[in-house]
Design an enzyme around this catalytic site. Structure first.
Site, PDB file in Angstrom:
ATOM      1  N   GLY A  37     -13.302 -15.182  -3.432  1.00 21.87           N
ATOM      2  CA  GLY A  37     -14.575 -15.021  -2.734  1.00 21.87           C
ATOM      3  C   GLY A  37     -14.917 -16.250  -1.900  1.00 21.87           C
ATOM      4  CE1 TYR A 141      -7.307  -3.096  -7.444  1.00 22.15           C
ATOM      5  CE2 TYR A 141      -6.348  -1.270  -6.209  1.00 22.15           C
ATOM      6  CZ  TYR A 141      -7.427  -2.067  -6.520  1.00 22.15           C
ATOM      7  OH  TYR A 141      -8.635  -1.838  -5.919  1.00 22.15           O
TER       8      TYR A 141
HETATM    9  N1  UFG Z   1       0.203  -1.030   7.179  1.00 21.27           N
HETATM   10  C1  UFG Z   1       1.153  -1.353   8.129  1.00 21.27           C
HETATM   11  N2  UFG Z   1       1.368  -2.679   8.382  1.00 21.27           N
HETATM   12  C2  UFG Z   1       0.695  -3.683   7.754  1.00 21.27           C
HETATM   13  C3  UFG Z   1      -0.277  -3.330   6.789  1.00 21.27           C
HETATM   14  C4  UFG Z   1      -0.487  -1.996   6.529  1.00 21.27           C
HETATM   15  O1  UFG Z   1       1.800  -0.499   8.728  1.00 21.27           O
HETATM   16  O2  UFG Z   1       0.975  -4.851   8.031  1.00 21.27           O
HETATM   17  C5  UFG Z   1      -0.061   0.388   6.909  1.00 21.27           C
HETATM   18  C6  UFG Z   1       0.219   0.762   5.466  1.00 21.27           C
HETATM   19  O3  UFG Z   1       1.563   1.171   5.336  1.00 21.27           O
HETATM   20  C7  UFG Z   1      -0.784   1.895   5.251  1.00 21.27           C
HETATM   21  C8  UFG Z   1      -1.955   1.542   6.175  1.00 21.27           C
HETATM   22  O4  UFG Z   1      -1.424   0.607   7.108  1.00 21.27           O
HETATM   23  O5  UFG Z   1      -0.237   3.101   5.694  1.00 21.27           O
HETATM   24  C9  UFG Z   1      -3.110   0.896   5.439  1.00 21.27           C
HETATM   25  O6  UFG Z   1      -2.616  -0.182   4.652  1.00 21.27           O
HETATM   26  P1  UFG Z   1      -3.571  -1.222   3.929  1.00 21.27           P
HETATM   27  O7  UFG Z   1      -2.672  -2.206   3.250  1.00 21.27           O
HETATM   28  O8  UFG Z   1      -4.593  -1.734   4.883  1.00 21.27           O
HETATM   29  O9  UFG Z   1      -4.343  -0.335   2.881  1.00 21.27           O
HETATM   30  P2  UFG Z   1      -3.757   0.593   1.736  1.00 21.27           P
HETATM   31  O10 UFG Z   1      -4.038   2.004   2.154  1.00 21.27           O
HETATM   32  O11 UFG Z   1      -2.379   0.283   1.347  1.00 21.27           O
HETATM   33  O12 UFG Z   1      -4.627   0.074   0.538  1.00 21.27           O
HETATM   34  C10 UFG Z   1      -5.910   0.482   0.300  1.00 21.27           C
HETATM   35  C11 UFG Z   1      -6.694  -0.599  -0.442  1.00 21.27           C
HETATM   36  C12 UFG Z   1      -6.089  -0.891  -1.779  1.00 21.27           C
HETATM   37  C13 UFG Z   1      -5.945   0.381  -2.534  1.00 21.27           C
HETATM   38  C14 UFG Z   1      -5.160   1.383  -1.737  1.00 21.27           C
HETATM   39  C15 UFG Z   1      -5.067   2.708  -2.411  1.00 21.27           C
HETATM   40  O13 UFG Z   1      -6.711  -1.764   0.339  1.00 21.27           O
HETATM   41  O14 UFG Z   1      -6.933  -1.760  -2.481  1.00 21.27           O
HETATM   42  O15 UFG Z   1      -5.807   1.606  -0.497  1.00 21.27           O
HETATM   43  O16 UFG Z   1      -4.012   3.438  -1.880  1.00 21.27           O
HETATM   44  F1  UFG Z   1      -5.276   0.155  -3.690  1.00 21.27           F
END
Ligand code: UFG
Length: 323
Positions: A37, A141
């Site tokens: 934080g 998680y």
């Molecule tokens: N992605 C990329 N490149 C990056 C980062 C992400 O292509 O550098 C894609 C990922 O593959 C995904 C989308 O962008 O398809 C979103 O990714 P994020 O990492 O921003 O978010 P997530 O959907 O993986 O994660 C979110 C929350 C987590 C939670 C998860 C549940 O941030 O805390 O949803 O699925 F656990």
């Protein structure tokens, strides 16, 4: 109900919720260990450095303030790290929450609103995801959040705990006035990484897979504005006497990685350098929420239904960020 303890109130969603609650006349007390934080994000003078694993620090907060209810955001949230270091996650998130509940119950505090996640569902069997979808998390998680949901059910039956766990989809954006926004270190989330690539702070955005069974081949997610999450927490606090349970928070609209990049280019007026990479382990192709239950139970309605508007607030934060 006036004094709200916000555990993890210096984090991304916590700080926006504090801001929102204060605007609605609540008195927030923020407790945070400041591991992830930011002190600068805490928009209340009532700040206590406390750690979920330090029972004395929790007791101190409950002794000092006359807490009416708790909003609990404090958790480790990196999916990848949770796979590498599950002990860290089970200890902090699950044992930490048990410690918080113990402090609450010894001080006769029986109301809690909790940050849960769509990650508790695991691999989706159908879309949109409603609250009845089976829960089978695929990483530690998600497991920790799922376990905490189960603990609430048991504590509700045994001790009369009143709880609402809000299952967020993809939190995004920043406060409208630009005072606070997303600031993770390390940053792993798509939108801030895209904006940093546009600013030239990173070489490019890596797109994790363009061979998914989706309209443009990239993953689709449900991006929900952080201020819409904040308003849902306030409404949940106000509903705790009438409802206990689990609610999805999303817009119900799927947006692909490429659509996010296009919107960010439009908002910023600049190109985003990108490269295609292979799929990231554990990423479902499509995730979006059925949000009818939250709308019905809370009388909640997300204000930001257009991802471009969400990205505009994130961009405004990104170019003027204070922490
Ligand atoms: N992605 C990329 N490149 C990056 C980062 C992400 O292509 O550098 C894609 C990922 O593959 C995904 C989308 O962008 O398809 C979103 O990714 P994020 O990492 O921003 O978010 P997530 O959907 O993986 O994660 C979110 C929350 C987590 C939670 C998860 C549940 O941030 O805390 O949803 O699925 F656990």
């Amino acid at each position: 109900m006036k004094n709200i303890l916000v555990m993890g109130g210096a984090g991304y969603i916590g700080s926006h919720t504090v801001k929102h609650l204060q605007e609605f006349g609540y008195n927030c007390i923020v407790a945070d260990n400041l591991v992830y934080g930011h002190k600068e994000a805490v928009l209340t003078p009532n700040f206590e450095k406390a750690d979920l694993l330090d029972k004395a620090s929790l007791k101190n907060v409950f002794d000092k303030y006359n807490i009416d209810a708790v909003v609990h955001f404090a958790a480790f949230t990196y999916v990848g790290e949770s796979v590498e270091k599950p002990q860290k996650y089970y200890e902090n998130n699950v044992i930490g929450t048990l410690n918080l509940l113990e402090a609450m119950l010894t001080h006769e505090v029986k109301k809690i609103v909790f940050s849960s996640t769509c990650a508790t569902y695991g691999n989706p069997l159908y879309m949109p995801l409603d609250e009845k979808h089976p829960q089978a998390p695929i990483n530690p998680y998600g497991q920790t959040k799922f376990m905490i949901e189960k603990i609430f059910e048991d504590y509700g039956r045994a001790y009369g705990l009143k709880y609402i766990a809000l299952r967020y989809f993809n939190a995004a954006g920043a406060s409208k006035d630009g005072k606070i926004g997303e600031s993770h270190n390390p940053e792993t989330h798509l939108i801030p990484l895209v904006l940093k690539a546009i600013k030239g702070e990173r070489d490019c955005i890596k797109i994790f897979g363009n061979d998914y069974d989706t309209p443009d081949g990239t993953c689709q997610r449900d991006y929900i504005h952080v201020e819409d999450l904040a308003s849902a927490h306030r409404l949940a606090l106000e509903k705790l006497d009438d409802f206990q349970g689990f609610l999805n928070l999303g817009t119900g609209i799927p947006t692909s990685v490429l659509e996010i990049i296009k919107s960010a280019e439009k908002v910023s007026g600049k190109k985003c350098p990108l490269v295609y990479e292979k799929r990231r382990a554990g990423d479902p192709a499509v995730l979006y929420a059925a949000n009818a239950k939250a709308k019905e139970v809370l009388g909640w309605k997300p204000e930001y239904m257009n991802v471009e508007d969400i990205i505009r607030t994130a961009w405004n934060w990104e170019i003027n960020r204070k922490f």
